[in-house]
Design an enzyme around this catalytic site. Structure first.
Site, mmCIF file in Angstrom:
data_model
loop_
_atom_site.group_PDB
_atom_site.id
_atom_site.type_symbol
_atom_site.label_atom_id
_atom_site.label_comp_id
_atom_site.label_asym_id
_atom_site.label_seq_id
_atom_site.Cartn_x
_atom_site.Cartn_y
_atom_site.Cartn_z
ATOM 1 N N GLY A 90 10.126 -10.733 9.725
ATOM 2 C CA GLY A 90 9.205 -10.724 9.661
ATOM 3 C C GLY A 90 8.346 -9.886 11.354
ATOM 4 O O GLY A 90 7.124 -10.606 11.767
ATOM 5 N N LYS A 137 7.931 -13.083 -13.623
ATOM 6 C CA LYS A 137 6.798 -12.604 -12.610
ATOM 7 C C LYS A 137 5.384 -12.691 -13.518
ATOM 8 O O LYS A 137 4.799 -12.324 -12.248
ATOM 9 C CB LYS A 137 7.420 -11.120 -12.745
ATOM 10 C CG LYS A 137 6.908 -10.156 -12.057
ATOM 11 C CD LYS A 137 7.290 -9.380 -12.039
ATOM 12 C CE LYS A 137 6.102 -8.187 -10.967
ATOM 13 N NZ LYS A 137 6.336 -7.763 -9.792
ATOM 14 N N MET A 144 9.758 -7.277 -0.342
ATOM 15 C CA MET A 144 10.843 -6.084 -0.976
ATOM 16 C C MET A 144 9.963 -6.908 -2.690
ATOM 17 O O MET A 144 11.220 -6.395 -3.230
ATOM 18 C CB MET A 144 11.165 -6.932 -0.023
ATOM 19 C CG MET A 144 12.382 -6.643 1.106
ATOM 20 S SD MET A 144 11.646 -5.041 1.530
ATOM 21 C CE MET A 144 13.012 -4.059 1.044
ATOM 22 N N ILE A 187 7.965 -5.203 -5.520
ATOM 23 C CA ILE A 187 6.073 -4.381 -6.028
ATOM 24 C C ILE A 187 5.413 -5.121 -7.012
ATOM 25 O O ILE A 187 5.587 -6.417 -7.604
ATOM 26 C CB ILE A 187 7.331 -3.274 -7.426
ATOM 27 C CG1 ILE A 187 7.922 -2.683 -6.803
ATOM 28 C CG2 ILE A 187 5.488 -3.146 -7.613
ATOM 29 C CD1 ILE A 187 8.856 -1.338 -7.522
ATOM 30 N N LEU A 188 4.204 -5.573 -6.222
ATOM 31 C CA LEU A 188 2.936 -5.723 -6.753
ATOM 32 C C LEU A 188 2.574 -5.700 -7.860
ATOM 33 O O LEU A 188 3.198 -4.401 -8.681
ATOM 34 C CB LEU A 188 1.723 -5.171 -5.763
ATOM 35 C CG LEU A 188 2.056 -6.019 -4.554
ATOM 36 C CD1 LEU A 188 1.025 -6.043 -3.839
ATOM 37 C CD2 LEU A 188 1.980 -7.968 -4.477
ATOM 38 N N HIS A 205 6.200 1.753 5.376
ATOM 39 C CA HIS A 205 7.647 2.229 4.249
ATOM 40 C C HIS A 205 8.196 2.902 5.729
ATOM 41 O O HIS A 205 7.782 3.957 6.768
ATOM 42 C CB HIS A 205 7.359 3.116 3.513
ATOM 43 C CG HIS A 205 8.398 3.739 2.515
ATOM 44 N ND1 HIS A 205 9.121 2.499 1.518
ATOM 45 C CD2 HIS A 205 9.019 4.531 2.224
ATOM 46 C CE1 HIS A 205 10.562 2.876 1.260
ATOM 47 N NE2 HIS A 205 10.397 4.594 1.561
#
Length: 189
Positions: A11, A64, A89, A91-92, A108
């Site tokens: 964070g 998911k 970390m 993937i949406l 990134h």
């Protein structure tokens, strides 16, 4: 505008951004921190900074699809307008990306389109050792349904020096992230 920051680990980028929010440097309110790892240190940082946080995992949601639905419901319940990924970390899913079209940004640790996906710093460092490649970078971009393929907002190159170690390169990349991400957010929020 109500903003959520998504993070999965330590964070440090979250804390840098939270301090900018606290100073009123963005035309937005930091309304939520979401983390997909209940033991991640980012949650301790959020608690210390008194920023509302939520956490749950794909496993506890039994997959998911259920995770994404729960996450979207959380965002809607908190009236989130904009999402900032800072070391998140995962993937949406398409449903969230479409619901927040052009309202999700990602940090990134590479000069995209190079080193898309995971372990970008390590891959850049290995290329340096193998081929003498002397630079990588940092990219802030909008999230789309591809892997690190959304429109670029800001980029900055980061040199790789002959005497670099993975740790020194990573530290230099993080220093650039901590400067570039607030700059990008001040332009778009």
């Amino acid at each position: 505008m109500r903003v959520a920051i998504f993070a999965s680990g330590n964070g440090s980028n979250f804390e840098v951004l939270a301090k900018h929010f606290a100073k009123g440097e963005f035309n937005a309110e930091l309304a939520l921190v979401f983390c997909d790892h209940p033991e991640a240190f980012v949650l301790e940082r959020a608690k210390r900074l008194q920023i509302p946080a939520a956490t749950f995992t794909v496993k506890e949601c039994h997959g998911k699809e259920a995770y994404e639905k729960r996450l979207l419901a959380l965002l809607q319940a908190k009236k989130i307008d904009f999402i900032v990924l800072a070391g998140y970390m995962r993937i949406l899913g398409q449903e969230i990306v479409c619901a927040y079209d052009k309202k999700i940004v990602n940090l990134h640790p590479a000069y995209l389109p190079e080193y898309q996906g995971l372990h970008a710093i390590e891959r850049a460092f290995l290329d340096h050792e193998r081929t003498g490649k002397n630079q990588t970078g940092v990219t802030i971009h909008y999230v789309d349904t591809g892997l690190d393929t959304g429109p670029v907002i800001l980029q900055q190159k980061v040199p790789i020096y002959p005497d670099d170690t993975l740790a020194t390169l990573e530290a230099r990349i993080h220093a650039v992230e901590h400067e570039l991400y607030p700059k990008a957010l001040s332009q778009i929020l």
